[in-house]
Write an enzyme that holds these catalytic residues in place. Structure first.
Site, PDB file in Angstrom:
ATOM      1  N   GLN A   1     -39.637  13.980   2.181  1.00 21.55           N
ATOM      2  CA  GLN A   1     -40.096  13.818   3.564  1.00 21.55           C
ATOM      3  C   GLN A   1     -41.079  12.650   3.654  1.00 21.55           C
ATOM      4  O   GLN A   1     -41.499  12.273   4.735  1.00 21.55           O
ATOM      5  CB  GLN A   1     -40.835  15.082   4.024  1.00 21.55           C
ATOM      6  CG  GLN A   1     -39.965  16.307   4.154  1.00 21.55           C
ATOM      7  CD  GLN A   1     -40.794  17.539   4.482  1.00 21.55           C
ATOM      8  OE1 GLN A   1     -41.519  18.048   3.648  1.00 21.55           O
ATOM      9  NE2 GLN A   1     -40.686  18.018   5.700  1.00 21.55           N
TER      10      GLN A   1
ATOM     11  N   HIS B   1     -37.017  11.242   6.340  1.00 20.23           N
ATOM     12  CA  HIS B   1     -37.751  10.742   7.518  1.00 20.23           C
ATOM     13  C   HIS B   1     -37.773   9.211   7.559  1.00 20.23           C
ATOM     14  O   HIS B   1     -38.614   8.613   8.219  1.00 20.23           O
ATOM     15  CB  HIS B   1     -39.179  11.308   7.559  1.00 20.23           C
ATOM     16  CG  HIS B   1     -39.215  12.778   7.828  1.00 20.23           C
ATOM     17  ND1 HIS B   1     -40.319  13.565   7.613  1.00 20.23           N
ATOM     18  CD2 HIS B   1     -38.254  13.621   8.306  1.00 20.23           C
ATOM     19  CE1 HIS B   1     -40.028  14.825   7.939  1.00 20.23           C
ATOM     20  NE2 HIS B   1     -38.791  14.890   8.356  1.00 20.23           N
TER      21      HIS B   1
ATOM     22  N   PHE C   1     -49.970  14.239   6.285  1.00 17.01           N
ATOM     23  CA  PHE C   1     -49.708  13.955   7.688  1.00 17.01           C
ATOM     24  C   PHE C   1     -49.922  15.155   8.589  1.00 17.01           C
ATOM     25  O   PHE C   1     -50.542  15.084   9.632  1.00 17.01           O
ATOM     26  CB  PHE C   1     -48.273  13.444   7.811  1.00 17.01           C
ATOM     27  CG  PHE C   1     -48.133  12.432   8.877  1.00 17.01           C
ATOM     28  CD1 PHE C   1     -48.657  11.174   8.710  1.00 17.01           C
ATOM     29  CD2 PHE C   1     -47.518  12.746  10.066  1.00 17.01           C
ATOM     30  CE1 PHE C   1     -48.564  10.237   9.711  1.00 17.01           C
ATOM     31  CE2 PHE C   1     -47.412  11.812  11.071  1.00 17.01           C
ATOM     32  CZ  PHE C   1     -47.944  10.562  10.900  1.00 17.01           C
ATOM     33  N   ARG C   2     -49.392  16.295   8.152  1.00 14.40           N
ATOM     34  CA  ARG C   2     -49.414  17.478   9.024  1.00 14.40           C
ATOM     35  C   ARG C   2     -50.243  18.632   8.508  1.00 14.40           C
ATOM     36  O   ARG C   2     -50.287  19.682   9.126  1.00 14.40           O
ATOM     37  CB  ARG C   2     -47.985  18.013   9.201  1.00 14.40           C
ATOM     38  CG  ARG C   2     -47.145  17.138  10.053  1.00 14.40           C
ATOM     39  CD  ARG C   2     -45.707  17.618   9.975  1.00 14.40           C
ATOM     40  NE  ARG C   2     -44.806  16.507  10.073  1.00 14.40           N
ATOM     41  CZ  ARG C   2     -44.248  16.112  11.209  1.00 14.40           C
ATOM     42  NH1 ARG C   2     -44.466  16.749  12.301  1.00 14.40           N
ATOM     43  NH2 ARG C   2     -43.453  15.063  11.231  1.00 14.40           N
TER      44      ARG C   2
ATOM     45  N   CYS D   1     -38.290 -10.503  16.484  1.00  7.71           N
ATOM     46  CA  CYS D   1     -37.161 -11.102  15.767  1.00  7.71           C
ATOM     47  C   CYS D   1     -37.141 -12.630  15.906  1.00  7.71           C
ATOM     48  O   CYS D   1     -37.294 -13.157  17.012  1.00  7.71           O
ATOM     49  CB  CYS D   1     -35.881 -10.511  16.337  1.00  7.71           C
ATOM     50  SG  CYS D   1     -34.387 -11.174  15.628  1.00  7.71           S
TER      51      CYS D   1
ATOM     52  N   ALA E   1     -45.502  16.137   1.524  1.00  5.57           N
ATOM     53  CA  ALA E   1     -46.787  15.424   1.502  1.00  5.57           C
ATOM     54  C   ALA E   1     -47.687  15.791   0.318  1.00  5.57           C
ATOM     55  O   ALA E   1     -48.434  14.949  -0.177  1.00  5.57           O
ATOM     56  CB  ALA E   1     -47.539  15.689   2.801  1.00  5.57           C
TER      57      ALA E   1
ATOM     58  N   ILE F   1     -42.865   8.897   3.371  1.00  4.73           N
ATOM     59  CA  ILE F   1     -42.436   7.546   3.757  1.00  4.73           C
ATOM     60  C   ILE F   1     -43.285   6.505   3.030  1.00  4.73           C
ATOM     61  O   ILE F   1     -43.470   5.383   3.502  1.00  4.73           O
ATOM     62  CB  ILE F   1     -42.534   7.341   5.295  1.00  4.73           C
ATOM     63  CG1 ILE F   1     -43.965   7.597   5.785  1.00  4.73           C
ATOM     64  CG2 ILE F   1     -41.550   8.227   6.031  1.00  4.73           C
ATOM     65  CD1 ILE F   1     -44.215   7.102   7.205  1.00  4.73           C
TER      66      ILE F   1
ATOM     67  N   THR G   1     -50.467  13.445  -1.745  1.00  5.85           N
ATOM     68  CA  THR G   1     -51.925  13.615  -1.679  1.00  5.85           C
ATOM     69  C   THR G   1     -52.521  13.468  -3.081  1.00  5.85           C
ATOM     70  O   THR G   1     -53.659  13.035  -3.222  1.00  5.85           O
ATOM     71  CB  THR G   1     -52.352  14.969  -1.051  1.00  5.85           C
ATOM     72  OG1 THR G   1     -51.684  16.014  -1.716  1.00  5.85           O
ATOM     73  CG2 THR G   1     -52.030  15.017   0.419  1.00  5.85           C
TER      74      THR G   1
HETATM   75 ZN   LIG Z   1     -32.978  -9.806  16.895  1.00  9.14          ZN
END
Ligand SMILES: [Zn+2]
Length: 249
Positions: free
Chosen positions: A105, A123, A35-36, A155, A24, A107, A28
């Protein structure tokens, strides 16, 4: 610090197989909240619910509107952020063939946005989404406008709930990816650990494989890590180190 920085440059230049692990702290610098960490997003309840609960699979199945509501502020707003000096330098290092693999890590897709190709997101990532029933794949670009418009995505084919390919709290990490990671770190001759306190398992144990493989380990993090005593170099200030590397490399 100057002498240590020169040593770092020489380690990078002479390395034949460098692997990087980022957390992270790298993001930043781009303005994304940790996050943590001490002021982590994770510690703040959202509409009275704790984030660990919002990001658990059972809650997601039963109340997906909770996750998608929370995520409008923390996931589906990535266009706002630009790669930092760390992302830029890592992309440059890959371009110069000095960086073999980059494990993260994070995302937030910023390594990819900076130009890195060999990015392995332990992750997961919101770049792709899957229908939980028929496995149909959707992209961030397809899902994001729906979520930002206050809708939960379902979907088109089967009506199943669509989930981003982010690893939720109750989910296991991708085993194949982890095994590849252990192998990459063990084979490395130089490993940089950037902006991670290496506290979240099992992803955090990846750089440990480098220690057993005999790599030189360099840590840049403003908190202590459990690998500090095995590191050949330890720096606190990511921004200062990478501004130096951007100038020199
Ligand atoms: Zn589907």
């Amino acid at each position: 610090m100057e002498k240590d920085l020169e040593k770092l440059v020489s380690l990078i230049r002479s390395s034949k197989n460098m692997t990087v692990f980022t957390g992270a702290g790298v993001s930043t610098l781009s303005g994304i909240r940790d996050f943590r960490g001490i002021n982590g997003v994770y510690k703040e309840p959202w509409h009275g619910r704790n984030v660990e609960d919002i990001l658990s699979l059972p809650t997601f199945r039963n109340e997906p509107e909770l996750f998608y509501g929370w995520a409008t502020e923390f996931v589906y707003c990535l266009e706002r952020y630009e790669p930092s000096v760390v992302h830029r330098v890592l992309a440059k290092l890959e371009e110069k063939q000095l960086l073999k693999a980059l494990y993260t890590q994070n995302i937030d897709l910023l390594h990819t946005k900076a130009g890195n190709k060999k990015v392995y997101e332990v992750h997961g990532s919101p770049a792709f989404h899957h229908c939980m029933k028929c496995k149909m794949v959707c992209t961030y670009a397809e899902i994001s406008p729906m979520v930002l418009g206050g809708k939960v995505p379902y979907c088109d084919h089967c009506g199943g709930l669509i989930k981003p390919d982010i690893v939720f709290y109750s989910e296991n990490l991708d085993e194949k990816l982890l095994n590849q990671g252990f192998s990459d770190f063990e084979k490395s001759d130089l490993v940089l650990v950037l902006g991670s306190s290496l506290t979240v398992q099992p992803a955090a144990s990846l750089p440990m494989a480098a220690k057993y493989g005999g790599a030189d380990i360099v840590i840049v993090n403003n908190q202590p890590t459990n690998l500090d005593s095995s590191a050949v170099l330890k720096f606190d200030d990511l921004k200062a180190v990478f501004e130096y590397l951007e100038k020199v490399l």
